[in-house]
Design a protein around this motif. Sequence first.
Motif, PDB file in Angstrom:
ATOM      1  N   GLY A 241       0.767  -1.240   0.000  1.00 48.78           N
ATOM      2  CA  GLY A 241       0.000   0.000   0.000  1.00 48.78           C
ATOM      3  C   GLY A 241       0.794   1.283   0.000  1.00 48.78           C
ATOM      4  N   LYS A 242       2.118   1.196  -0.041  1.00 49.09           N
ATOM      5  CA  LYS A 242       2.933   2.416  -0.071  1.00 49.09           C
ATOM      6  C   LYS A 242       2.929   3.013  -1.474  1.00 49.09           C
ATOM      7  CE  LYS A 242       6.090   1.292   3.733  1.00 49.09           C
ATOM      8  NZ  LYS A 242       7.507   1.176   4.136  1.00 49.09           N
ATOM      9  N   THR A 243       3.188   4.317  -1.557  1.00 43.38           N
ATOM     10  CA  THR A 243       3.277   4.966  -2.864  1.00 43.38           C
ATOM     11  C   THR A 243       4.688   4.836  -3.423  1.00 43.38           C
ATOM     12  OG1 THR A 243       3.928   7.131  -1.989  1.00 43.38           O
ATOM     13  CG2 THR A 243       1.553   6.650  -2.123  1.00 43.38           C
ATOM     14  N   LEU A 244       4.819   4.955  -4.729  1.00 42.53           N
ATOM     15  CA  LEU A 244       6.137   4.843  -5.346  1.00 42.53           C
ATOM     16  C   LEU A 244       7.107   5.913  -4.845  1.00 42.53           C
ATOM     17  CD1 LEU A 244       7.929   3.338  -7.359  1.00 42.53           C
ATOM     18  CD2 LEU A 244       7.038   4.836  -9.165  1.00 42.53           C
ATOM     19  N   PRO A 245       6.704   7.190  -4.752  1.00 44.72           N
ATOM     20  CA  PRO A 245       7.639   8.199  -4.219  1.00 44.72           C
ATOM     21  C   PRO A 245       8.114   7.868  -2.804  1.00 44.72           C
ATOM     22  CG  PRO A 245       5.814   9.277  -5.339  1.00 44.72           C
ATOM     23  CD  PRO A 245       5.456   7.823  -5.246  1.00 44.72           C
ATOM     24  N   GLU A 246       7.226   7.356  -1.965  1.00 42.22           N
ATOM     25  CA  GLU A 246       7.606   6.960  -0.603  1.00 42.22           C
ATOM     26  C   GLU A 246       8.679   5.878  -0.634  1.00 42.22           C
ATOM     27  OE1 GLU A 246       4.131   6.925   2.659  1.00 42.22           O
ATOM     28  OE2 GLU A 246       3.583   5.871   0.826  1.00 42.22           O
ATOM     29  N   ILE A 247       8.449   4.883  -1.468  1.00 45.59           N
ATOM     30  CA  ILE A 247       9.356   3.729  -1.548  1.00 45.59           C
ATOM     31  C   ILE A 247      10.728   4.161  -2.043  1.00 45.59           C
ATOM     32  CG2 ILE A 247       9.758   1.498  -2.669  1.00 45.59           C
ATOM     33  CD1 ILE A 247       6.636   1.328  -2.909  1.00 45.59           C
ATOM     34  N   LEU A 248      10.752   4.934  -3.126  1.00 47.00           N
ATOM     35  CA  LEU A 248      12.025   5.351  -3.717  1.00 47.00           C
ATOM     36  C   LEU A 248      12.809   6.249  -2.770  1.00 47.00           C
ATOM     37  CD1 LEU A 248      10.944   6.043  -7.431  1.00 47.00           C
ATOM     38  CD2 LEU A 248      11.957   3.973  -6.443  1.00 47.00           C
ATOM     39  N   ALA A 249      12.115   7.038  -1.964  1.00 47.59           N
ATOM     40  CA  ALA A 249      12.787   7.925  -1.016  1.00 47.59           C
ATOM     41  C   ALA A 249      13.496   7.139   0.078  1.00 47.59           C
ATOM     42  CB  ALA A 249      11.782   8.891  -0.399  1.00 47.59           C
ATOM     43  N   GLN A 250      13.001   5.935   0.376  1.00 46.28           N
ATOM     44  CA  GLN A 250      13.563   5.133   1.464  1.00 46.28           C
ATOM     45  C   GLN A 250      14.614   4.130   0.996  1.00 46.28           C
ATOM     46  OE1 GLN A 250      10.048   3.374   3.156  1.00 46.28           O
ATOM     47  NE2 GLN A 250       9.357   5.273   4.118  1.00 46.28           N
ATOM     48  N   LEU A 251      14.693   3.913  -0.319  1.00 44.89           N
ATOM     49  CA  LEU A 251      15.629   2.917  -0.845  1.00 44.89           C
ATOM     50  C   LEU A 251      17.078   3.376  -0.735  1.00 44.89           C
ATOM     51  CD1 LEU A 251      14.196   1.490  -4.199  1.00 44.89           C
ATOM     52  CD2 LEU A 251      14.432   0.303  -2.020  1.00 44.89           C
ATOM     53  N   GLU A 252      17.963   2.438  -0.470  1.00 44.37           N
ATOM     54  CA  GLU A 252      19.397   2.711  -0.535  1.00 44.37           C
ATOM     55  C   GLU A 252      19.860   2.362  -1.946  1.00 44.37           C
ATOM     56  OE1 GLU A 252      21.590   0.647   2.431  1.00 44.37           O
ATOM     57  OE2 GLU A 252      20.350   1.354   4.089  1.00 44.37           O
ATOM     58  N   GLY A 253      20.159   3.360  -2.744  1.00 43.57           N
ATOM     59  CA  GLY A 253      20.560   3.102  -4.121  1.00 43.57           C
ATOM     60  C   GLY A 253      19.392   3.250  -5.075  1.00 43.57           C
ATOM     61  N   THR A 254      19.617   2.839  -6.324  1.00 43.62           N
ATOM     62  CA  THR A 254      18.640   3.036  -7.399  1.00 43.62           C
ATOM     63  C   THR A 254      17.952   1.736  -7.780  1.00 43.62           C
ATOM     64  OG1 THR A 254      20.032   4.806  -8.300  1.00 43.62           O
ATOM     65  CG2 THR A 254      18.341   3.914  -9.749  1.00 43.62           C
ATOM     66  N   ALA A 255      16.635   1.786  -7.915  1.00 41.01           N
ATOM     67  CA  ALA A 255      15.875   0.643  -8.445  1.00 41.01           C
ATOM     68  C   ALA A 255      15.738   0.871  -9.949  1.00 41.01           C
ATOM     69  CB  ALA A 255      14.512   0.547  -7.783  1.00 41.01           C
ATOM     70  N   GLU A 256      16.681   0.324 -10.728  1.00 40.55           N
ATOM     71  CA  GLU A 256      16.740   0.597 -12.161  1.00 40.55           C
ATOM     72  C   GLU A 256      15.506   0.103 -12.905  1.00 40.55           C
ATOM     73  OE1 GLU A 256      18.642   2.529 -13.591  1.00 40.55           O
ATOM     74  OE2 GLU A 256      20.672   2.495 -12.756  1.00 40.55           O
ATOM     75  N   GLY A 257      14.795  -0.859 -12.325  1.00 37.37           N
ATOM     76  CA  GLY A 257      13.617  -1.406 -13.003  1.00 37.37           C
ATOM     77  C   GLY A 257      12.532  -0.380 -13.256  1.00 37.37           C
ATOM     78  N   VAL A 258      12.470   0.666 -12.427  1.00 35.38           N
ATOM     79  CA  VAL A 258      11.444   1.697 -12.600  1.00 35.38           C
ATOM     80  C   VAL A 258      11.673   2.441 -13.911  1.00 35.38           C
ATOM     81  CG1 VAL A 258      10.471   3.820 -11.632  1.00 35.38           C
ATOM     82  CG2 VAL A 258      11.128   1.937 -10.111  1.00 35.38           C
ATOM     83  N   ASN A 259      12.895   2.880 -14.144  1.00 33.15           N
ATOM     84  CA  ASN A 259      13.241   3.556 -15.401  1.00 33.15           C
ATOM     85  C   ASN A 259      13.177   2.585 -16.578  1.00 33.15           C
ATOM     86  OD1 ASN A 259      14.679   5.629 -17.198  1.00 33.15           O
ATOM     87  ND2 ASN A 259      16.109   3.910 -17.235  1.00 33.15           N
ATOM     88  N   THR A 260      13.675   1.360 -16.381  1.00 30.79           N
ATOM     89  CA  THR A 260      13.704   0.375 -17.466  1.00 30.79           C
ATOM     90  C   THR A 260      12.306   0.087 -17.976  1.00 30.79           C
ATOM     91  OG1 THR A 260      15.705  -0.664 -16.590  1.00 30.79           O
ATOM     92  CG2 THR A 260      14.363  -1.985 -18.078  1.00 30.79           C
ATOM     93  N   THR A 261      11.345  -0.008 -17.084  1.00 30.63           N
ATOM     94  CA  THR A 261       9.961  -0.269 -17.489  1.00 30.63           C
ATOM     95  C   THR A 261       9.457   0.807 -18.436  1.00 30.63           C
ATOM     96  OG1 THR A 261       9.520  -1.378 -15.380  1.00 30.63           O
ATOM     97  CG2 THR A 261       7.613  -0.653 -16.644  1.00 30.63           C
ATOM     98  N   GLN A 262       9.734   2.059 -18.118  1.00 26.23           N
ATOM     99  CA  GLN A 262       9.272   3.165 -18.955  1.00 26.23           C
ATOM    100  C   GLN A 262       9.929   3.142 -20.339  1.00 26.23           C
ATOM    101  OE1 GLN A 262      10.282   6.457 -16.412  1.00 26.23           O
ATOM    102  NE2 GLN A 262       8.371   6.320 -15.244  1.00 26.23           N
ATOM    103  N   VAL A 263      11.225   2.854 -20.366  1.00 27.04           N
ATOM    104  CA  VAL A 263      11.943   2.801 -21.646  1.00 27.04           C
ATOM    105  C   VAL A 263      11.470   1.617 -22.485  1.00 27.04           C
ATOM    106  CG1 VAL A 263      14.206   2.659 -22.737  1.00 27.04           C
ATOM    107  CG2 VAL A 263      13.953   3.911 -20.597  1.00 27.04           C
ATOM    108  N   LEU A 264      11.226   0.489 -21.833  1.00 27.60           N
ATOM    109  CA  LEU A 264      10.748  -0.695 -22.540  1.00 27.60           C
ATOM    110  C   LEU A 264       9.407  -0.445 -23.206  1.00 27.60           C
ATOM    111  CD1 LEU A 264      11.506  -3.874 -20.392  1.00 27.60           C
ATOM    112  CD2 LEU A 264      12.259  -3.383 -22.709  1.00 27.60           C
ATOM    113  N   ILE A 265       8.509   0.185 -22.500  1.00 24.31           N
ATOM    114  CA  ILE A 265       7.190   0.489 -23.058  1.00 24.31           C
ATOM    115  C   ILE A 265       7.336   1.348 -24.302  1.00 24.31           C
ATOM    116  CG2 ILE A 265       5.083   1.821 -22.651  1.00 24.31           C
ATOM    117  CD1 ILE A 265       5.006  -0.907 -21.359  1.00 24.31           C
ATOM    118  N   GLN A 266       8.212   2.326 -24.223  1.00 28.76           N
ATOM    119  CA  GLN A 266       8.464   3.227 -25.357  1.00 28.76           C
ATOM    120  C   GLN A 266       8.950   2.444 -26.581  1.00 28.76           C
ATOM    121  OE1 GLN A 266      11.427   6.231 -24.406  1.00 28.76           O
ATOM    122  NE2 GLN A 266      12.045   6.428 -26.543  1.00 28.76           N
TER     123      GLN A 266
END
Length: 308
Positions: A241-266
């Motif tokens: 139930g957490k929002t994506l901005p909340e999750i990304l703010a708490q992560l240590e490092g980068t979750a590359e899958g978020v960007n990869t998903t957007q590029v893949l769709i394109q």
Amino acid sequence: MQNPKLVTIIGAGAWGSTLATLAAANGCSVRLWSRHYSQSLKAMLEGADIVLSAVSIKGVRAVITEIQSLPVSSETIFVTATKGLDPATTLTPSQIWQKAFPDRSVVVLSGPNLSKEIQQGMPAATVVASTAAVAAKVVQAVFSSSRFRVYTNSDPLGVELGGTLKNVIAIAAGVCDGLQLGANAKAALVTRGLTEIIRIGNCWGAKTETFYGLSGLGDLLATCNSPLSRNYQVGYQLALGKTLPEILAQLEGTAEGVNTTQVLIQRANQQKISMPITVEVYRLLQGEITPRQALEALMLRDIKQESN
């Protein structure tokens, strides 16, 4: 190790630091560089036999541009350990490096490598891939040890895509576990995820067999089954139930899958590639649907043969 090499690693995050430790343990002279350090990149590159980039995809172009303006030996081997796709061009990191340095050897390093486990001395294996076999063997020797087994491969694109595309499936796997859907559902998701990865990889020119190796299936299994994976955590936390901005703010490092998903769709829209799991992950990340709605969309798709 015979003829110890001078290795410069760009990117002092968890993965870059881990690779630096592995090379140093083999007797190499290692220089670890970050933009936050006081040393100049020019000084760190001087005399380097290997330059390894472990920066996130968003930093790749800036690093390459800076290196292009500096004197680097024609014998220097470039290694990329970045997993991602460039948002502007949809190119992989190695394609960006090779385009910038067409006459140099570029090697991809990728595999089921959770840095925290390797830092703890736990055994692991990885793949170094290049069309230049000699360069791949040099890099293999630099990082191989009794606890870190390194294999060579001649399909750099496939090795790179395996490590990149599995991050999207890992987000979906995290959702699956967060919703407590059980082992059957997750096994189906990961298996169909591999089929989707191979479909995309084949369309882009990679070899099918590469995706059944360490950098494909191996990395997929590790990332989809470990809470240490940042991409898995994105999916898991979304399911809670957490929002994506909340999750990304708490992560240590980068979750590359978020960007990869957007590029893949394109790119998939341009090439008309069927990517049902990626589409639902994209809709979930965009906030268009809930985790459970994403699951229902996948389960209610038209039935068909497994090989499709």
